[in-house]
Write a protein that holds these residues in place. Structure first.
Motif, short mmCIF file in Angstrom:
data_model
loop_
_atom_site.label_atom_id
_atom_site.label_comp_id
_atom_site.label_asym_id
_atom_site.label_seq_id
_atom_site.Cartn_x
_atom_site.Cartn_y
_atom_site.Cartn_z
N THR A 137 0.83 -1.22 0.00
CA THR A 137 0.00 0.00 0.00
C THR A 137 0.86 1.26 0.00
O THR A 137 0.32 2.36 -0.15
N ILE A 138 2.17 1.11 0.20
CA ILE A 138 3.07 2.27 0.12
C ILE A 138 3.14 2.73 -1.34
O ILE A 138 3.42 1.92 -2.23
N ARG A 139 2.90 3.98 -1.56
CA ARG A 139 2.91 4.53 -2.92
C ARG A 139 4.02 5.58 -3.03
O ARG A 139 3.92 6.67 -2.48
N LEU A 140 5.07 5.21 -3.73
CA LEU A 140 6.19 6.12 -3.92
C LEU A 140 6.25 6.55 -5.38
O LEU A 140 6.00 5.73 -6.27
N PRO A 141 6.60 7.81 -5.64
CA PRO A 141 6.63 8.29 -7.03
C PRO A 141 7.76 7.63 -7.82
O PRO A 141 8.77 7.20 -7.25
N ARG A 142 7.57 7.57 -9.10
CA ARG A 142 8.59 6.97 -9.95
C ARG A 142 9.90 7.77 -9.88
O ARG A 142 10.99 7.19 -9.86
N ARG A 143 9.78 9.09 -9.83
CA ARG A 143 10.96 9.94 -9.71
C ARG A 143 11.17 10.35 -8.26
O ARG A 143 10.21 10.67 -7.55
N HIS A 144 12.42 10.35 -7.81
CA HIS A 144 12.73 10.70 -6.43
C HIS A 144 12.68 12.22 -6.26
O HIS A 144 13.35 12.94 -7.01
N PRO A 145 11.92 12.70 -5.29
CA PRO A 145 11.74 14.16 -5.15
C PRO A 145 12.87 14.82 -4.37
O PRO A 145 13.25 14.38 -3.30
N ALA A 193 18.00 3.54 -4.97
CA ALA A 193 18.12 4.40 -6.16
C ALA A 193 18.13 5.88 -5.79
O ALA A 193 18.57 6.71 -6.59
N ALA A 194 17.67 6.22 -4.58
CA ALA A 194 17.65 7.62 -4.16
C ALA A 194 19.06 8.20 -4.08
O ALA A 194 19.24 9.43 -4.12
N PHE A 195 20.08 7.34 -3.98
CA PHE A 195 21.45 7.81 -3.85
C PHE A 195 22.21 7.85 -5.17
O PHE A 195 23.42 8.08 -5.19
N ASP A 196 21.50 7.61 -6.27
CA ASP A 196 22.14 7.77 -7.58
C ASP A 196 22.63 9.22 -7.71
O ASP A 196 21.91 10.16 -7.38
N GLY A 197 23.83 9.36 -8.17
CA GLY A 197 24.41 10.70 -8.27
C GLY A 197 25.25 11.07 -7.08
O GLY A 197 25.92 12.12 -7.09
N THR A 198 25.21 10.27 -6.01
CA THR A 198 26.09 10.50 -4.87
C THR A 198 27.27 9.54 -4.99
O THR A 198 27.32 8.70 -5.88
N GLY A 199 28.19 9.63 -4.04
CA GLY A 199 29.35 8.75 -4.07
C GLY A 199 29.17 7.46 -3.28
O GLY A 199 30.13 6.70 -3.13
N LEU A 200 27.97 7.21 -2.78
CA LEU A 200 27.74 6.02 -1.98
C LEU A 200 27.73 4.76 -2.83
O LEU A 200 27.07 4.71 -3.87
N GLY A 201 28.46 3.74 -2.37
CA GLY A 201 28.40 2.44 -3.02
C GLY A 201 27.15 1.69 -2.60
O GLY A 201 26.42 2.12 -1.70
N LEU A 202 26.89 0.57 -3.25
CA LEU A 202 25.67 -0.18 -2.96
C LEU A 202 25.63 -0.68 -1.52
O LEU A 202 24.57 -0.69 -0.89
N ASP A 203 26.78 -1.13 -1.00
CA ASP A 203 26.80 -1.60 0.39
C ASP A 203 26.41 -0.48 1.34
O ASP A 203 25.59 -0.67 2.25
#
Length: 294
Positions: A137-145, A193-203
């Motif tokens: 039931t959680i509804r999150l937008p396709r694009r991160h705001p 995916a919210a961290f795309d564009g940052t320097g954080l690795g997946l871990d």
């Protein structure tokens, strides 16, 4: 890791009932017979019997023993997986997870207990489906705001809202042995995916996701005990606190707790909502230098 031995026994007895090898009124193997047939301890056999009774498959009859409870109907009409899950969620929401049994669920749906197993193999599978439906039931937008922080705040608030609607949900979730709920995986993927564009690795992203989720779940874990307390006492949290004023005053005076006494005198807000708001803001504040340093 394989299924627990007692669950394997339950599954086999259920299969025998569904296949007609055991009919209504027939005795099921005793605890001692189970220990001989499956090579398990008597405690495991006893646990299997308890699970069979809880799921409404068997009943105990004095002088007879444990027998098959009743037949599965030949046609269950409009009964469906989604309807079973929705009814289970309604029971857990109103009465708590401890009150959810296959027998009670069947009674609420107006069907024989055995008919439920055409749609959910067992209680563990039912709980997994309930978890997935609730998280779905959680509804999150396709694009991160608005960047990673706004995205994390949005996800946390959505999670908190779901936990509030379903107080049983937080205690039902495991972090060390996570349930394979598709909607839970999708939620995690969105946060990662919210961290795309940052320097954080997946871990690092995953650890941030788990830290955030653990915080929200931790606060929400108090929701079910509070709901249970309201059901038992008929008092809201505020009403209960008002009945404890004299006891608080006596305790604080006896132990010279001046700071705590000032807090309570000033009307400190003990609500979970306030704790959530304060904790979320501080958590995001603490994550900001970590993310921005990468």
């Amino acid at each position: 890791m394989g299924e627990a031995p007692y669950r394997q026994i339950v599954a086999e007895v259920r299969r025998r009932i569904e296949a007609g090898e055991l009919r209504p009124g027939d005795r099921v193997p005793s605890a001692r017979a189970i220990t001989r047939e499956w090579g398990v301890a008597i405690a495991t056999a006893t646990k299997a019997h308890a699970a069979l009774r809880e799921e409404g498959l068997t009943v105990s009859r004095p002088g007879v023993g444990t027998v098959v409870a009743g037949p599965a109907p030949r046609h269950d009409g409009v009964l469906s997986h989604d309807r079973v899950v929705a009814a289970a969620i309604a029971i857990a929401d109103r009465h708590g997870m401890a009150e959810l049994t296959m027998r009670r669920l069947a009674a609420d749906l107006g069907v024989a207990t055995m008919s439920l197993y055409r749609h959910v193999p067992g209680r563990d599978d039912l709980i997994l489906a309930m978890i997935d439906a609730a998280i779905g039931t959680i509804r999150l937008p396709r694009r991160h705001p608005g960047g990673w922080r706004a995205a994390l705040e949005l996800a946390a608030r959505q999670e908190w809202a779901v936990f509030q609607r379903h107080p049983w949900l937080a205690p039902s979730l495991s972090l060390t042995r996570p349930q394979m709920a598709p909607n839970g995986v999708r939620l995690s993927e969105w946060v990662l995916a919210a961290f795309d564009g940052t320097g954080l690795g997946l871990d690092e992203r995953m650890y941030v996701q788990l830290t955030l989720f653990t915080f929200v779940r931790g606060v929400a874990s108090a929701l079910e005990p509070e709901a249970e307390a309201v059901r038992e006492t008929g008092l809201t949290d505020e009403q209960w606190l008002s009945t404890q004023e004299q006891q608080f005053a006596t305790l604080l005076a006896a132990h010279s707790m001046s700071r705590f006494r000032r807090l309570t005198a000033d009307g400190f807000d003990f609500s979970l909502e306030r704790l959530f708001e304060f904790g979320l803001a501080r958590l995001l504040d603490g994550l900001t230098p970590f993310v921005e340093s990468r």
